[in-house]
Design a protein around this motif. Structure first.
Motif: not given
Length: 116
Positions: A10-11, A44-46, A75-77, A113-114
């Protein structure tokens, strides 16, 4: 019982949904499948959704913390969501909730997470 792992992009966020039991029998499956996704695409994120996770032991904690380290190094969250009461206790006792945010739903985690 076994474990089913579902992933969705998702994104720039990889959503991992766990269904079943995350223990020493299934930890390697999760590690391999999630790492394959993380290495094969640009995330970037998970978010790890645990709404249908019935059981988790210390091997599961190791998998979660290892993926957190991997995402953080790029650099992710990372966030956890929809955690059952029994699994929440494991996270509380281990101190994981001091480093990983916990949201009540996948939608809320995606918003944070935006991605929503």
């Amino acid at each position: 019982m076994s474990l089913q792992v579902e992933t969705q992009k998702i994104g720039t966020t990889l959503v991992v949904r766990l269904n079943g039991e995350l223990d020493h029998h299934t930890a390697e499956l999760v590690r391999q499948q999630v790492d394959q996704e993380l290495d094969g695409d640009v995330f970037k994120n998970m978010i790890v959704s645990m709404e249908r996770l019935e059981f988790m032991d210390s091997s599961g904690l190791g998998v979660i913390l290892g993926r957190y380290k991997k995402v953080s190094q790029h650099g992710g969250k990372m966030a956890l969501c929809a955690v059952t009461d029994s699994v929440r206790k494991i996270f509380e006792l281990s101190g994981v909730l001091k480093i990983l945010p916990l949201y009540d739903s996948e939608a809320r985690a995606l918003t944070e997470m935006g991605e929503a």
